[in-house]
Design an enzyme around this catalytic site. Structure first.
Site, PDB file in Angstrom:
ATOM      1  N   SER A 137       0.782  -1.236   0.000  1.00 34.32           N
ATOM      2  CA  SER A 137       0.000   0.000   0.000  1.00 34.32           C
ATOM      3  C   SER A 137       0.811   1.282   0.000  1.00 34.32           C
ATOM      4  O   SER A 137       0.246   2.368  -0.140  1.00 34.32           O
ATOM      5  CB  SER A 137      -0.930   0.011   1.218  1.00 34.32           C
ATOM      6  OG  SER A 137      -1.825  -1.074   1.175  1.00 34.32           O
ATOM      7  N   SER A 138       2.102   1.212   0.193  1.00 37.24           N
ATOM      8  CA  SER A 138       2.895   2.439   0.249  1.00 37.24           C
ATOM      9  C   SER A 138       2.852   3.221  -1.054  1.00 37.24           C
ATOM     10  O   SER A 138       3.137   4.423  -1.073  1.00 37.24           O
ATOM     11  CB  SER A 138       4.343   2.127   0.636  1.00 37.24           C
ATOM     12  OG  SER A 138       4.899   1.162  -0.228  1.00 37.24           O
TER      13      SER A 138
END
Length: 686
Positions: free
Chosen positions: A372-373
């Site tokens: 998700s970064s």
């Protein structure tokens, strides 16, 4: 009148005498020239033809390397080196010389590390020592009957040498073998370095017995000296002989065949800067090798020095933080422990620290699924393409698709806009961005994904504007772009949108978050900030030769509101009440903004069995209102049990160390016996 007549005969006698003297001098000169040209001319011509001017290059030390605060990282050490010049010498003579030389230098450490390497060379060596047994492996008559050429027969005999016969070579034999092998590794008629860094006593003994060691010489040269041991060695790179597959390129640039060059990373990337300007030793010798006059030496000069952007003291602090975290989390890794950190100035691209657990270069040569970064780039794609509107959200709940895996967030989040989607890490919001890019409506479109490959291309095009999936422009060789997963099945597009498909490096993540922190300006990361002229005092840097300017690669040419919304979302990740990193970064002392990530992957354990694991990531920057440092952390292969905080804790400790060092510095630690001197790195592939 009578007085004038008396004077005239007196003047004529003087003039005649003068003319006679001049005539005699010219006659003597002509006679001498005749003798030189006619009588002795042939002798002088032979002497002229037999006299040769030989220029021998004198190596100059390479430039030094400093960190950003002037701490000397790499120096040069003058030392004695044994060289050997092969003048078409027979192998028997070379072995005799190697045997004699082995009395003065030791190769015992190399023998211990030899193992089963260089089998072909060992067979060649054995065949010279045991000529009768070697010829008995295949007789001349047998070779003729098999219609083998001499070279083919030789190879056949070598193949017939057994392991048992090779094992008869003693340790002393193997020392001679290694020296002999070095003799053969050089080029004919050029000195080849055999053993570097020998002691004064050994060099004196060799010089005393030089008449018994044809081709052997002792020279003074310099080797790289690493002031902090292994610190940053991977990034600095190595120096060694020119690789044989690159020899033509270096020769075209004026190098000698036996010169040493940068073989990897900084030493190779900045070879033209670090290379010293070699001097020359001009000898006038006759055909018998006798020197006619004292050699004339023209001195060379040390290469230019590099000043890095790297902060060694910060690097050491980050390294300690990683090691401490690994020690407390050792049981949570499926296979080997890995962790990578990159810290950089988002405004200039200065890389302050690029640290890996036992592998610093893995920060830009290894890529991972990061989770998700990367959602900040997906949000930007949605807003800039117009498929999502600022402040307008979707309802986050699990999505089901025909013949595909369900998509859901960590829990049902309800209504989320782009800022909340970043704060709480909504996978569903990102999936809606991907679906709308290809006009797919869940529950309506069924299996009709249309031109879904267009969605892959569009997302990747936006990601690349942030530095994801492309080279970052880092001034080091061998940068890895990551793995592009292709188009795969349509629903994999959704996984791409929240970082579960393509792979990225830690350096790419650092450039991505720096672009967000820098209001959409993507700057190439750099490891070198200055080139300086050499200074006789190594504790003081020389005059500035070149200032490396920041390299802006591209701008996110879009509505600035979009990046503002992403920055707000990153701020809420750390400082919002429901942010995924809200329980971290309290001790940093500055407001941190960032994005967490967890990617589900499959890795092999030590028994080569597939195991489910997580790759943990964090990207961020600080201070939030005026960013001066960006950070990316990748911790691959953690077990699926309570390990979500490893990357966050490393990032928190690294940022805390950065701001502490802005207030107070003690200098980098130099542990006892940290200084290391380079060994010869010859091209000795088997």
């Amino acid at each position: 009148m009578s007085e004038k007549k008396l004077t005239k005969p007196h003047l004529s006698i003087r003039l005649n005498l003068l003319f006679f003297v001049v005539f005699m001098l010219f006659s003597a000169l002509i006679l001498r020239l005749g003798v030189v040209q006619i009588v002795q001319g042939e002798s002088y011509q032979e002497q002229l033809e037999s006299t040769v001017n030989v220029s021998q290059p004198v190596e100059a030390p390479r430039g030094l390397i400093y960190d950003r605060y002037g701490n000397l990282l790499v120096d040069n050490e003058l030392q004695f080196t044994v060289t050997y010049t092969n003048r078409n010498t027979s192998q028997i003579e070379m072995i005799e010389t190697a045997t004699k030389l082995s009395e003065f230098i030791s190769m015992s450490d190399e023998v211990e590390e030899l193992g089963d390497k260089f089998e072909r060379d060992r067979k060649e060596f054995w065949s010279i020592l045991n000529e009768e047994e070697y010829l008995g492996k295949l007789s001349i008559k047998e070779a003729e009957e098999m219609d083998l050429s001499d070279s083919e027969a030789h190879l056949q005999r070598l193949d017939n040498i057994t392991e048992e016969e090779l094992s008869q070579l003693t340790d002393n034999d193997l020392e001679v073998f290694l020296i002999w092998r070095e003799f053969n590794s050089g080029y004919n008629n050029l000195p080849h370095k055999v053993d570097r860094g020998i002691g004064y006593e050994e060099s004196a003994k060799i010089m005393e017995h030089m008449d018994q060691l044809p081709g052997v010489d002792i020279i003074r040269d310099s080797a790289r000296k690493y002031m902090y041991g292994d610190e940053l060695r991977g990034i600095i790179g190595s120096v060694g002989s020119i690789p044989r597959d690159e020899i033509d390129m270096f020769l075209s640039q004026g190098y000698e065949r036996n010169e040493e060059v940068g073989r990897s990373y900084l030493e190779a990337q900045y070879e033209s800067v670090l290379k010293g300007r070699k001097g020359e030793l001009e000898n006038s010798i006759d055909q018998d090798g006798n020197i006619h006059s004292n050699p004339e030496e023209s001195l060379g000069s040390r290469g230019n020095d590099l000043v890095l952007t790297l902060d060694l003291e910060l690097h050491q602090r980050v390294q300690d933080i990683i090691e401490d975290e690994m020690n407390s989390s050792a049981s949570t890794f499926i296979d080997k422990e890995e962790a990578y950190v990159v810290m950089m100035d988002p405004n200039t691209g200065d890389v302050l620290s690029m640290t890996g657990l036992n592998n610093d270069i893995g920060t830009f040569t290894s890529a991972y699924v990061v989770g998700s970064s990367i959602k900040g780039a997906t949000v930007f794609a949605g807003l800039d393409s117009g498929v999502m509107q600022p402040g307008v959200g979707i309802y986050d709940r699990p999505l089901s698709f025909p013949s595909s895996q369900d998509i859901s967030s960590v829990s049902t989040l309800g209504y989320v806009d782009e800022r909340t989607a970043l704060e709480r890490s909504s996978n569903v919001y990102m999936a809606y961005v991907a679906m709308r890019l290809v006009d797919y409506t869940p529950g309506v479109s069924g299996t009709n994904w249309g031109s879904y490959y267009h969605g892959y291309d569009t997302l990747r095009s936006y990601y690349q504007q942030f530095g994801l999936g492309v080279e970052t422009g880092l001034d080091l060789p061998n940068e890895f772009k990551g793995i592009n997963g292709g188009y795969d099945i349509p629903s994999s597009l959704l996984f791409l949108s929240f970082g579960q498909f393509d792979t990225y490096t830690t350096m790419q993540l650092a450039q991505y978050v720096s672009t967000i922190a820098n209001d959409g300006v993507r700057v190439a990361p750099r490891v070198v900030k200055e080139i300086r002229e050499p200074n006789s005092d190594i504790n003081e840097m020389g005059a500035l030769s070149q200032q490396i300017k920041p390299n802006v690669l591209n701008y996110l040419d879009s509505n600035p509101t979009y990046l503002d919304r992403i920055q707000e979302g990153f701020n809420r990740v750390v400082n919002g009440p429901k942010g995924t990193a809200s329980s971290y970064f309290g001790d940093v002392g500055e407001t941190v903004a960032g994005k967490t990530g967890t990617a589900q992957v499959t890795v092999k354990d030590q028994n080569e069995n597939n195991q489910e694991a997580n790759n943990q990531t964090f990207v961020g920057y600080a201070p939030y209102d005026n960013p001066e440092v960006a950070i990316s952390v990748v911790v691959p292969g953690t077990a699926n049990i309570d390990t979500s905080g490893v990357a966050n804790r490393i990032a928190e400790g690294a940022l805390e160390a950065y701001f502490e060092l802005q207030e107070y510095r003690e200098g980098p630690n130099a542990p006892d016996n940290a200084v290391e001197v380079d060994e010869i790195d010859n091209d000795l592939s088997n």
